[in-house]
Design a protein around this motif. Sequence first.
Motif, PDB file in Angstrom:
ATOM      1  N   ALA A   1       0.833  -1.207   0.000  1.00  0.00           N
ATOM      2  CA  ALA A   1       0.000   0.000   0.000  1.00  0.00           C
ATOM      3  C   ALA A   1       0.866   1.255   0.000  1.00  0.00           C
ATOM      4  O   ALA A   1       0.575   2.238  -0.701  1.00  0.00           O
ATOM      5  CB  ALA A   1      -0.933  -0.016   1.207  1.00  0.00           C
ATOM      6  N   GLN A   2       1.948   1.235   0.781  1.00  0.00           N
ATOM      7  CA  GLN A   2       2.871   2.380   0.798  1.00  0.00           C
ATOM      8  C   GLN A   2       3.491   2.596  -0.580  1.00  0.00           C
ATOM      9  O   GLN A   2       3.641   3.741  -1.035  1.00  0.00           O
ATOM     10  CB  GLN A   2       3.964   2.152   1.826  1.00  0.00           C
ATOM     11  CG  GLN A   2       3.490   2.189   3.274  1.00  0.00           C
ATOM     12  CD  GLN A   2       4.584   1.781   4.254  1.00  0.00           C
ATOM     13  OE1 GLN A   2       5.748   1.625   3.864  1.00  0.00           O
ATOM     14  NE2 GLN A   2       4.213   1.584   5.511  1.00  0.00           N
TER      15      GLN A   2
ATOM     16  N   GLU B   1       2.177   1.839  -3.461  1.00  0.00           N
ATOM     17  CA  GLU B   1       1.150   2.395  -4.341  1.00  0.00           C
ATOM     18  C   GLU B   1       0.941   3.874  -4.081  1.00  0.00           C
ATOM     19  O   GLU B   1       0.775   4.681  -5.004  1.00  0.00           O
ATOM     20  CB  GLU B   1      -0.165   1.636  -4.146  1.00  0.00           C
ATOM     21  CG  GLU B   1      -0.218   0.311  -4.895  1.00  0.00           C
ATOM     22  CD  GLU B   1      -1.635  -0.233  -4.974  1.00  0.00           C
ATOM     23  OE1 GLU B   1      -2.488   0.195  -4.173  1.00  0.00           O
ATOM     24  OE2 GLU B   1      -1.867  -1.094  -5.832  1.00  0.00           O
ATOM     25  N   ASN B   2       0.956   4.254  -2.797  1.00  0.00           N
ATOM     26  CA  ASN B   2       0.781   5.669  -2.441  1.00  0.00           C
ATOM     27  C   ASN B   2       1.911   6.533  -2.991  1.00  0.00           C
ATOM     28  O   ASN B   2       1.690   7.648  -3.461  1.00  0.00           O
ATOM     29  CB  ASN B   2       0.696   5.823  -0.926  1.00  0.00           C
ATOM     30  CG  ASN B   2      -0.586   5.218  -0.360  1.00  0.00           C
ATOM     31  OD1 ASN B   2      -1.580   5.105  -1.080  1.00  0.00           O
ATOM     32  ND2 ASN B   2      -0.558   4.847   0.914  1.00  0.00           N
ATOM     33  N   ARG B   3       3.163   5.985  -2.955  1.00  0.00           N
ATOM     34  CA  ARG B   3       4.292   6.744  -3.474  1.00  0.00           C
ATOM     35  C   ARG B   3       4.166   6.937  -4.981  1.00  0.00           C
ATOM     36  O   ARG B   3       4.502   7.983  -5.527  1.00  0.00           O
ATOM     37  CB  ARG B   3       5.621   6.029  -3.163  1.00  0.00           C
ATOM     38  CG  ARG B   3       6.043   6.159  -1.698  1.00  0.00           C
ATOM     39  CD  ARG B   3       7.515   5.784  -1.530  1.00  0.00           C
ATOM     40  NE  ARG B   3       7.774   4.426  -1.943  1.00  0.00           N
ATOM     41  CZ  ARG B   3       7.723   3.370  -1.120  1.00  0.00           C
ATOM     42  NH1 ARG B   3       7.365   3.531   0.153  1.00  0.00           N
ATOM     43  NH2 ARG B   3       7.990   2.160  -1.567  1.00  0.00           N
TER      44      ARG B   3
ATOM     45  N   SER C   1       1.353   7.042  -6.707  1.00  0.00           N
ATOM     46  CA  SER C   1       0.236   7.911  -7.042  1.00  0.00           C
ATOM     47  C   SER C   1       0.446   9.358  -6.609  1.00  0.00           C
ATOM     48  O   SER C   1      -0.264  10.266  -7.050  1.00  0.00           O
ATOM     49  CB  SER C   1      -1.044   7.378  -6.416  1.00  0.00           C
ATOM     50  OG  SER C   1      -0.920   7.333  -4.996  1.00  0.00           O
ATOM     51  N   ALA C   2       1.450   9.576  -5.689  1.00  0.00           N
ATOM     52  CA  ALA C   2       1.675  10.949  -5.189  1.00  0.00           C
ATOM     53  C   ALA C   2       2.332  11.821  -6.254  1.00  0.00           C
ATOM     54  O   ALA C   2       3.035  11.358  -7.124  1.00  0.00           O
ATOM     55  CB  ALA C   2       2.566  10.876  -3.948  1.00  0.00           C
TER      56      ALA C   2
END
Length: 511
Positions: free
Chosen positions: A503-504, A506-508, A510-511
């Motif tokens: 999840a981390q 993916e967040n990086r 998408s940021a």
Amino acid sequence: MPGTGRHPALAGAVFGAFLPAACLAAHHILSTYAGADTLGFSASAAAALALAPIFGMGFYRLGRQRALLLAELRRRRKREERLVRGLYHDRLTGLANRFCLERDIRDLLRAGAAESRPALLLLDLDRFKAVNDSLGHDAGDQLLAALAARLTQALRTTGKVYRLGGDEFVVTIPGAPSTGKVEDACRAIRALLAEPFELRQARIASGCSIGVTFLEAGDTTMSELVKRADIALYAAKGAPGGVRFFDAALAAENAARTALAGDIARGLPAGEFFLEYQPIVGIESRAVRAFEALLRWRHPERGVLLPGAFLPIAEKAGLIRPLGNWALREACRVAAGWPAPTGIAVNVAGDQLRDRAFVDHVAECLGESGLAPGRLTVEVREAVFLADAAVRETLGALGARGVRIVLEGFGAGPSAIESLRALPVDGLKIDRALARTMAENARDGDLTGILLRLARAFQMTATVVGIETEGQLDFLRQHGTCEVQGDLICPPVSASDASALLAQAENRLSA
């Protein structure tokens, strides 16, 4: 007239001629001294002369029947001897077999031979399965027969050789042999096997491990001795020199293994086993490409145990299949919740791959979880992969279904590069022993570079495991793109922590 009836016919003719001869003698006496008219009597005596051939023919028939009866008895005796020999001797090698060993041990026990402590040596050939699989069962049979001949010739004055079955042999040394004498016999046996065998198909070098025990006063059956020797043989396979004597310490170790095997059988349905997951990442991007599922055991008394503490015991106890199959099912279930194309790698034992139902089990796990076949990687030790045709057949079936196949521990031992070309291998996992030394040792560094180039040449992924230092990472960066795995990147984590890592990431992105 056949020779078998000649003597009875002669005896019958003599016996049959006796009566007319007596009649003729009586006729002669009466005609000389009494002057009697013996015309009628002499006619009867003359007729009695026919008794000679009649009795001769009758005795001939009796003699023939007796000869035939004796011949049949001889045939039956020989047939019984062959049956007895077949019962107590191995057909392939001509050696005494398990039944003969049981009989001989029983005779020794009855004779009180335990007081002198004869020795029993249990031998197991090294790499015998590899010979069968690579050259065929005919070559395996030739090897066994040649070995039996060598053992018989070398030990004819020392002991008796038996074949229990497969590639297991027993040597008994009678009397009261000293430990030194038994050690000398073991060294002689191992030296015999070190000499190559000239088979029709190839020249084969083999070896053996030997477990040794002595006949004790409390023994009552052969199985007690063979069980002790088998325990010693199990320890001998990892011992220097390949020989181990059964002793109290070994008995205690075996008791502990037996207890642990019982705990495994109890702990699996009790939910004591669990998986941790270690990331496999790209060396440049550090992106998580997959996780390796690592089996753990939360033992109620000994705490968390790593695979090395219980998998060899599970394999010996025949529990590796249910344990490994559970791990595969659980890994697929967890991985199905990760974002695609993140994969899961699962170590699979040889016994699982030899199970004809394993391919169906994999399909069932994928179907239940909804995990795409291409996201599952089956990791197999190289020695298992190369030594067993049944394993290769199973892996071929898995590859045909889209499951990825990776050779684990590649570079730790002899490798058959031709197999990489012929078999459905998708990737190599380079052994952690090379990872520890590749940056400091030029020879190991060169070997690592060769293996990485080999993987690229066969269009396979290459994963180097056991990465613990930045120096190791720098070394690998200089040798091209590959995947890495180790505590420096990330230690094994729980299923929930693995999901958090993804999840981390993916967040990086998408940021």
